[in-house]
Design an enzyme around this catalytic site. Structure first.
Site, PDB file in Angstrom:
ATOM      1  N   THR A  20       6.495   3.613  -9.944  1.00  0.00           N
ATOM      2  CA  THR A  20       6.151   4.312  -8.440  1.00  0.00           C
ATOM      3  C   THR A  20       7.550   4.728  -7.734  1.00  0.00           C
ATOM      4  OG1 THR A  20       5.884   2.341  -7.348  1.00  0.00           O
ATOM      5  CG2 THR A  20       4.014   3.176  -8.187  1.00  0.00           C
ATOM      6  N   PHE A  51       7.237  -1.595  -0.538  1.00  0.00           N
ATOM      7  CA  PHE A  51       8.221  -0.448  -0.415  1.00  0.00           C
ATOM      8  C   PHE A  51       8.665   0.189  -1.719  1.00  0.00           C
ATOM      9  CE2 PHE A  51      10.599  -4.411  -0.092  1.00  0.00           C
ATOM     10  CZ  PHE A  51      11.616  -4.201  -1.012  1.00  0.00           C
ATOM     11  N   TYR A  52       8.075  -0.228  -3.090  1.00  0.00           N
ATOM     12  CA  TYR A  52       8.484   0.457  -4.186  1.00  0.00           C
ATOM     13  C   TYR A  52       7.596   1.871  -4.216  1.00  0.00           C
ATOM     14  CZ  TYR A  52      10.932  -3.649  -5.896  1.00  0.00           C
ATOM     15  OH  TYR A  52      11.561  -4.808  -6.252  1.00  0.00           O
ATOM     16  N   GLY A  53       8.109   2.653  -3.490  1.00  0.00           N
ATOM     17  CA  GLY A  53       7.348   3.910  -3.482  1.00  0.00           C
ATOM     18  C   GLY A  53       6.852   4.290  -1.864  1.00  0.00           C
ATOM     19  N   LYS A  82       7.076  -7.704  -3.001  1.00  0.00           N
ATOM     20  CA  LYS A  82       8.155  -7.928  -2.119  1.00  0.00           C
ATOM     21  C   LYS A  82       7.644  -7.404  -0.790  1.00  0.00           C
ATOM     22  CE  LYS A  82      11.966  -8.034  -5.001  1.00  0.00           C
ATOM     23  NZ  LYS A  82      11.134  -7.506  -6.123  1.00  0.00           N
TER      24      LYS A  82
END
Length: 330
Positions: A20, A51-53, A82
């Site tokens: 992502t 916050f991965y994307g 995370k």
């Protein structure tokens, strides 16, 4: 088999970031195929990020959609996420208000389809005492059964020792690869061994260098091209180290990635620690073929490990792991 939060996991996990968090994420159905293949090969420890994307398509959105389609897989997966950064993603924020916001958001995005087994702040917040942060997570989320446990990410040995006195730490995620062996020199690996905490190794294929697929800067994900390893001068030197690893892998009838991932696992018995240490690499991949490649374990003898050590002694990766604006060893 290693265990995390009391559940058995495969010796190799699966990093979700690349599905992502990139300029052009792969199609969702391709991501689903990759995730299904990882599970098929025993890679049931999955690691993602709030916050991965962007908020509308981060790890949690993808996971919710996957478990909607494959609800039978939810109990097979041990999930680590995370969070703990400010709402705008600009800095670590371990304040009680932000930790609640982050955790509530993660849980809400999963829509009840999967329990959050592990939660970790992406970096330690230097402005908030760890006890303040952990008290909120432990009392309001772990003890109430909303999540399974607390892990750490990109931390120093001092932080591990301090955190272990405050609460139960179920894992420590740090960078470890043939390119990045700092954890053996800065006390992080030994701290994990001392406290009996599994070490989760992210970027075990060196941000792609150790896949054997990077030959020019055009092969590098655009977001990484400005990072130190990929700068002119550094890039060429790092390719030399990658080529050396490729030659060693070829002698074993393996790919560079297979050798690199297997090396991280073999360190558990090759390196000497005060107590046994569990190391679980979490390579990421977006295709079925790459996941099947990463799932192959290479048997590395003491002689092989010594030869790799000798090669590594001659080469040091050029450039820092991260740009200056990214906190490390927090």
């Amino acid at each position: 088999m290693p265990t995390l939060v009391g559940k058995e996991v495969g010796p190799t996990g699966y990093g979700l970031m690349g599905l992502t968090w990139r300029t052009k994420p792969c199609p969702q159905e391709q991501a689903f195929e990759a995730m299904k293949t990882a599970l098929k090969h025993g890679m049931n420890f999955w690691n993602g990020g709030e916050f991965y994307g962007p908020p509308e398509y981060n790890s949690l959105v993808l996971l919710e959609r996957y478990f909607e389609k494959y609800p039978e897989d939810a109990d097979k997966v041990v999930l680590s996420i995370k969070g703990g950064v400010s709402a705008d993603g600009s800095r670590p924020d371990g304040s009680p208000e932000n930790i609640r916001r982050s955790l509530d958001n993660c849980i809400a995005q999963l829509k009840g389809r999967k329990k959050l087994d592990m939660f970790e702040c992406a970096r330690r917040d230097p402005n908030v005492p760890m006890k303040t942060t952990f008290d909120v997570i432990d009392k309001e989320y772990v003890q109430t059964g909303k999540i399974g446990g607390i892990s750490l990410s990109e931390v120093s040995a001092e932080t591990i020792h301090e955190a272990a006195k405050i609460t139960k730490i179920v894992a420590v995620e740090v960078e470890l690869s043939l390119f990045t062996r700092d954890v053996f020199e800065n006390g992080v690996a030994e701290a994990c061994a001392e406290h009996g905490i599994p070490l989760v190794a992210y970027s075990p294929v060196g941000r792609g260098f150790l896949t054997g697929q990077i030959k020019t800067l055009d092969d590098v994900e655009p977001v990484l091209r400005s990072w130190p390893w990929f700068q002119p001068g550094n890039f060429e030197l790092n390719l030399q180290l990658a080529a050396q690893i490729g030659e060693l892998a070829a002698k074993k009838g393996a790919t560079s990635a297979q050798l690199a991932i297997s090396w991280t696992k073999r360190l558990q018995t090759w390196r000497k620690f005060s107590k046994p240490l569990t190391i679980i690499p979490i390579p990421g991949a977006t295709t079925v073929a790459r996941i099947e490649e990463n799932a192959v374990d290479v048997d590395l003898s003491d002689e092989d490990m010594a030869q790799i050590d000798a090669t590594l002694a001659k080469f040091k990766p050029a450039g820092e792991r991260y740009p200056d604006y990214v906190p490390t060893n927090t």
